[in-house]
Design a protein around this motif. Sequence first.
Motif, PDB file in Angstrom:
ATOM      1  N   VAL A 285       0.852  -1.194   0.000  1.00  0.00           N
ATOM      2  CA  VAL A 285       0.000   0.000   0.000  1.00  0.00           C
ATOM      3  C   VAL A 285       0.889   1.246   0.000  1.00  0.00           C
ATOM      4  N   THR A 286       1.950   1.204   0.819  1.00  0.00           N
ATOM      5  CA  THR A 286       2.909   2.302   0.832  1.00  0.00           C
ATOM      6  C   THR A 286       4.321   1.737   0.694  1.00  0.00           C
ATOM      7  N   VAL A 309      -0.842   3.136  -2.888  1.00  0.00           N
ATOM      8  CA  VAL A 309      -1.333   4.520  -2.857  1.00  0.00           C
ATOM      9  C   VAL A 309      -0.234   5.545  -2.589  1.00  0.00           C
ATOM     10  N   ASN A 310       0.857   5.125  -1.955  1.00  0.00           N
ATOM     11  CA  ASN A 310       1.945   6.065  -1.685  1.00  0.00           C
ATOM     12  C   ASN A 310       3.269   5.482  -2.158  1.00  0.00           C
ATOM     13  N   ASP A 333      -2.532   8.419  -3.865  1.00  0.00           N
ATOM     14  CA  ASP A 333      -2.451   9.635  -3.070  1.00  0.00           C
ATOM     15  C   ASP A 333      -1.204  10.455  -3.377  1.00  0.00           C
ATOM     16  N   PHE A 334      -0.050   9.790  -3.440  1.00  0.00           N
ATOM     17  CA  PHE A 334       1.212  10.499  -3.281  1.00  0.00           C
ATOM     18  C   PHE A 334       2.319   9.812  -4.071  1.00  0.00           C
ATOM     19  N   ARG A 357      -3.062  13.679  -4.284  1.00  0.00           N
ATOM     20  CA  ARG A 357      -2.771  14.984  -3.681  1.00  0.00           C
ATOM     21  C   ARG A 357      -1.416  15.557  -4.075  1.00  0.00           C
TER      22      ARG A 357
END
Length: 471
Positions: A285-286, A309-310, A333-334, A357
Amino acid sequence: MSTSKISLCLLLCLPFFTCINSDELQILLNLKTSLKDSKSSIFSSWVSNNHFCNFTGITCNSDSSFVQEIELSNRNLKGTLPFDSICQLQALHKLSLGFNSLYGEISKDLNNCVKLQYLDLGNNVFSGSFPEISSLNELQHLYLNLSGFSGVFPWMSLGNMTNLVSLSVGDNPFDPTPFPDQVVKLNKLNWLYLTNCSIDGQIPVEIGNLTELINLELSDNNISGEIPSEIGNLVKLWRLELYNNQLSGKLPVGLRNLTNLANFDASTNFLEGDLSEVRFLTNLVTLQLFKNQFSGEVPAELGKFKKLVNLSLYTNKLTGALPQELGSWAEFDFIDVSENLLTGPIPPDMCKRGTMRDLLMLQNKFTGEIPATYANCLTLQRFRVSNNSLKGTVPAGIWGLPEVNIIDIALNQIEGPITKDIENAKALNLLFAEYNRLSGELPEEISKATSLVVIKLNNNQLTGKIPASIY
Ligand SMILES: *[C@@H]1O[C@H](CO)[C@@H](O)[C@H](O)[C@H]1NC(C)=O
Ligand SMILES: *[C@@H]1O[C@H](CO)[C@@H](O)[C@H](O)[C@H]1NC(C)=O
Ligand SMILES: *[C@@H]1O[C@H](CO)[C@@H](O)[C@H](O)[C@H]1NC(C)=O
Ligand SMILES: *[C@@H]1O[C@H](CO)[C@@H](O)[C@H](O)[C@H]1NC(C)=O
Ligand SMILES: *[C@@H]1O[C@H](CO)[C@@H](O)[C@H](O)[C@H]1NC(C)=O
Ligand SMILES: *[C@@H]1O[C@H](CO)[C@@H](O)[C@H](O)[C@H]1NC(C)=O
Ligand SMILES: *[C@@H]1O[C@H](CO)[C@@H](O)[C@H](O)[C@H]1NC(C)=O
Ligand SMILES: *[C@@H]1O[C@H](CO)[C@@H](O)[C@H](O)[C@H]1NC(C)=O
Ligand SMILES: *[C@@H]1O[C@H](CO)[C@@H](O)[C@H](O)[C@H]1NC(C)=O
């Protein structure tokens, strides 16, 4: 039974059938007195005309004769802990006092709480060193993180705590210590938090014996040497945090077996070699590996990771193109891949789910145009692609993204106008676009970007006047 306890019993129970209850009651009322500084209202139920088993936070055994659990975490409590008295609660197996403002030293009397299975003193402001607790052999959960203890931690005490499942002693300024041997013998551990507690030396290969671990956190220490390949035995790991140490060498062969890993962070170390072990970690996930010496390409497989996501890989020596499907599956996200040697186009679909973002890709060798897809990325807050080799025009919508607070396209070969869409950029603070081939006039509408603080547009082919409205 201590003499003071016997006399207390005699005093309180001569007229009654049993004295046990009065004893438990008296201990709890004593605890209430120790925590009297508290503004908390929980003690309103702690009065002698209430049965102590009905006191807020207290759980008793089935016939209501003994206190088994004290659960007073996160209750704004201040004060010191009278363990000489608390540990006379003969059946106490849970003491949960985390997230309060308890202070003072912990006395050796804690050793008399021999039935304890759960001890949480974490997130308090105690002082002094933590006492030796080798008689607490039934402990399963020990939380002492961020609680103010210093000096030498009694690692030896853990030697016989063979039932320990959670051990959290990080965020305390202990004296520097090598990785404690006792810990790698606790083979039921599933939670180990030793971040930021002055561990130096190497991670022992025996770490691979802790096969129940789900969470392993060793960040913010002074750990050196390589990541042992035995870490690949920890196939239940969900989180692995190693950031901000002195680790060197490559990601070990075997890391690939950690297929349940969701969060991996080994940033700010001296790691080198390529990222090929990461190819198999499909449940990530990260992923954070910034500020290392990694080289080679970002594996194509990352473009297929469905949960990612990151992604933060900045300040390494990575080369090649990014997988073009990167970030297109989950609610991405990032991304920060700045300060590498990456080439090829910007992956176009990282905002596909409309959640992104931050897009940070500064100082690489990216080519091609800014993908038009980002003109619809209404959640974007930072768009930074400066110091690359990008061409073409800026997709008009980007100038007017509602949440964006920095647009940084400086040092590229970008052409075309700054469009009047910029009137919608209500959050825009910083606009860096110097050293490009932008042309045309600055639109009057820039005055409606009311949050703008810094604009850099030098070394372009812009014409006309600077609109008076932006002063
Ligand atoms: C706790 O309070 C309830 C309700 O007031 C009462 O019924 C119960 O008997 C009390 N428990 C004990 C152990 O006294
Ligand atoms: C820190 O301690 C608290 C209890 O005080 C616990 O809930 C939390 O999980 C611990 N944090 C870590 C990272 O172990
Ligand atoms: C562990 O238990 C053994 C046997 O009861 C005992 O000899 C030893 O001292 C204990 N170790 C610690 C650290 O308490
Ligand atoms: C490290 O632990 C100290 C307490 O020893 C704490 O004040 C500090 O905030 C922690 N650092 C981080 C990054 O959490
Ligand atoms: C622990 O790990 C070491 C080295 O990896 C191994 O030799 C040893 O047998 C293991 N011990 C236990 C109790 O599993
Ligand atoms: C970290 O460890 C190195 C040796 O590996 C040592 O020279 C250095 O002083 C240590 N730094 C701190 C802050 O403990
Ligand atoms: C990974 O796990 C497989 C299957 O359990 C095993 O055969 C293999 O040796 C492991 N690989 C490494 C590098 O540890
Ligand atoms: C991803 O990174 C952002 C920014 O650092 C952070 O706010 C967010 O919580 C992270 N998401 C996850 C799932 O860790
Ligand atoms: C642009 O990137 C190069 C490396 O690609 C670097 O040497 C240079 O300092 C960067 N320029 C600026 C202004 O950051």
